[in-house]
Structures are given as C-alpha cells and as structure tokens.
Design an enzyme around this catalytic site. Structure first.
Site, short mmCIF file in Angstrom:
data_model
loop_
_atom_site.label_atom_id
_atom_site.label_comp_id
_atom_site.label_asym_id
_atom_site.label_seq_id
_atom_site.Cartn_x
_atom_site.Cartn_y
_atom_site.Cartn_z
CG ASP A 1 -0.37 -0.13 2.50
OD1 ASP A 1 0.87 -0.19 2.59
OD2 ASP A 1 -1.12 -0.14 3.51
CB SER A 2 4.58 1.72 -0.09
OG SER A 2 4.82 0.54 -0.84
CE LYS B 1 3.15 -6.11 3.68
NZ LYS B 1 2.69 -4.99 4.50
CD GLU C 1 7.59 -0.53 7.73
OE1 GLU C 1 6.63 -1.24 7.33
OE2 GLU C 1 7.79 0.63 7.33
CG ASP D 1 0.38 -4.14 1.96
OD1 ASP D 1 0.54 -5.09 2.76
OD2 ASP D 1 1.20 -3.21 1.83
CD GLU E 1 0.20 -1.65 8.02
OE1 GLU E 1 -0.25 -0.90 8.93
OE2 GLU E 1 0.79 -1.21 7.01
O1 KIV Z 1 3.53 -1.18 1.64
C1 KIV Z 1 4.72 -1.54 1.67
O2 KIV Z 1 5.53 -1.23 0.81
C2 KIV Z 1 5.13 -2.39 2.80
C3 KIV Z 1 6.59 -2.68 2.95
C4 KIV Z 1 7.32 -1.50 3.44
C5 KIV Z 1 6.83 -3.87 3.79
O3 KIV Z 1 4.32 -2.81 3.56
#
Ligand code: KIV
Length: 272
Positions: free
Chosen positions: A52-53, A121, A190, A91, A123
């Site tokens: 989600d980055s 994934k 992280e 994510d 959190e």
């Molecule tokens: O969203 C992302 O890029 C991440 C990584 C930093 C692990 O969750």
C-alpha cells in the site's frame, strides 16, 4: 528454471518456508505496475509485494491511508500479469479489514479473485486475529506485518523505530507467535531494533522479512522506488540505494528536451 522444459517454477509459500529451513535469505521488493514487475521478476526476486506504499510512491499521498481496495486490485492485476516466477503478495489497504472479519474476508477474496495474486498481507497482531483466522479458513495465505505499521501512523505520531521499550517489544513477540499459531506463512518486521528482530526470527518457524530490522531476519524487503533512488529525498539509515534514478532520469529528460529544441531529434535515421 527446469533444465529440460525451460518452464519457470513459481515461488510458493512452501518454497518460502524451505528457504528459511535451509537458511537461504528471501528477497522481496515492492511492485505496482507491469513494467517494473517484469524487470524485478526477470532479475529473480522471490516475492513481489504490491504494497500500500503505492499510496505514497505512485499516487503521491503523504500516508498509506487513502489508497482504496479497487486501486490495490488495479495495481495487483498489473503485477500479476508480469510475474512468472515471483510470488505476488498484496496489501489489504486501510479500512478493508479492520472493522470486522466478514469485511476482511470479502476484501481478501476480491484481491485473490480479481487480481490472481497468491497471498495477502495485513498489519497488526491480536487486534486483527479474527480477520486473519477467517481469511486463512478460506484458503488464502496471509503474511503478517508487525513493528512500524504505517496504517497506524496517526496512532504512533511518527515513523520512528518501534518496540524500543520492553512492553512494546514483549507485545510484538507475543503477536509474532500468535500470527504463527494462526497460520500466517511469513511475517514482515518493520523498523524495530535488530536484536529484537533477531530474537523473533530465531524463535519462529515461519520466515520473517525485515525492513529496517537488521541483518538477522530471514529475508529483506525494500520499497523499489527507494532502492532505485526514484524517491529522491527519502534516506533513512536502513535504506541502501542501488541507483540514483531521480537524477539519471532527470539528466535523460533534459537531454531529450535539448535535442527536441535544437532540432537534433529526430534525425534522418529516426523517421519514415
Ligand atoms: O507497503 C509496503 O511497501 C510495505 C513494505 C514497506 C513492507 O508494507
């Protein structure tokens, strides 16, 4: 790649576990589009994370919170089309799994069905236990994410190192164990102290993948745009930049502009 058929063998959760068992480090990078995913996959990265980055590096938002499930699915579809060998993990974005486990399951199903990705994934630890359980029961592999969890940035207040104090470190150790017991196939750690990441990695059977968590996790992940120097001003201590693409692309662009203005592009060989 198999020698006889030239067929590429897909990285699966079993392959990832086997890598931990034989102490081979796992290399994960983020990808959000077809062209970049193609290059990273061809280079041999084990896991492509549709993080989600994307909210930051693709859309220019300050945080990861605004990106939507539909937008994540769009990015995931592009990456899946490119990935021949790498496992694709996507994510679950903010708001798509926190409210209740039914919503979490339906978000995870949408990602798997509409993008063709291989895992999701999310959190958090104990607070998202029910969601993780429900997604796993549906047969969807889940990667956990502990430590600095950017979707909770407004709770933390800063992007600084997490779990430096004993209470938070203990909670992280408990959460890591819980995620393993629930059936997560791997865990992102992280921005936590290297000693803590080493301890968690040693105590778990499932692989840990670190970002800013030192050298003793079972694998590493970086945001590709940071690793390639596309994001110019982001320079945390944990980041190793392998290229300075912001500058290189800028130089190429200036050269192109100059060639156009000076009428040296296109020349007689570059026309029909
Ligand atoms: O969203 C992302 O890029 C991440 C990584 C930093 C692990 O969750």
């Amino acid at each position: 790649m198999s020698a006889s058929t030239g067929e590429i063998k897909r990285v699966t959760t079993h392959v990832i576990q086997a890598m931990k068992n034989r102490q081979e480090k796992i290399a994960m990078l983020t990808a959000y589009d077809f062209s970049m995913a193609r290059m990273l996959d061809e280079a041999g990265v084990d896991i492509l994370l549709v993080g989600d980055s994307a909210s930051n590096v693709m859309a220019g938002h300050e945080t990861t919170l605004p990106i939507t499930l539909d937008q994540m699915i769009y990015h995931a579809q592009s990456v899946v089309r490119a990935a021949r060998r790498a496992m694709v993990v996507v994510d679950l974005p903010f708001g798509s799994y926190q409210s209740n486990s039914e919503i979490a399951l339906s978000s995870a199903i949408r990602i798997m069905k509409e993008s063709g990705a291989h895992a999701v994934k999310l959190e958090g630890g104990a607070e998202v236990e029910k969601s993780i359980k429900r997604i796993l029961v549906a047969g969807i592999p889940v990667m956990g994410h502990l430590g600095l969890t950017p979707q909770s940035i407004y709770k933390f207040g800063t992007y600084s190192v997490r779990a430096k104090e004993e209470t938070e470190a203990l909670k992280l150790e408990e959460d890591a164990l819980l995620l393993q017991q629930l059936g997560c196939f791997a865990l992102v750690l992280e921005k936590i102290p290297a000693n803590l990441a080493a301890k968690v990695s040693e105590s778990l059977e499932i692989p840990t993948i670190g970002i800013g968590a030192g050298m003793n996790t079972d694998g590493q992940v970086l945001v590709t745009h940071d690793m390639l120097g596309i994001t110019k001003d982001f320079k945390p201590r944990f980041l190793r930049r392998y290229l300075e693409l912001f500058d290189e692309i800028g130089n190429a662009t200036r050269q192109y502009i100059s060639d156009v203005k000076s009428k040296s592009f296109p020349n007689e060989h570059e026309q029909y």
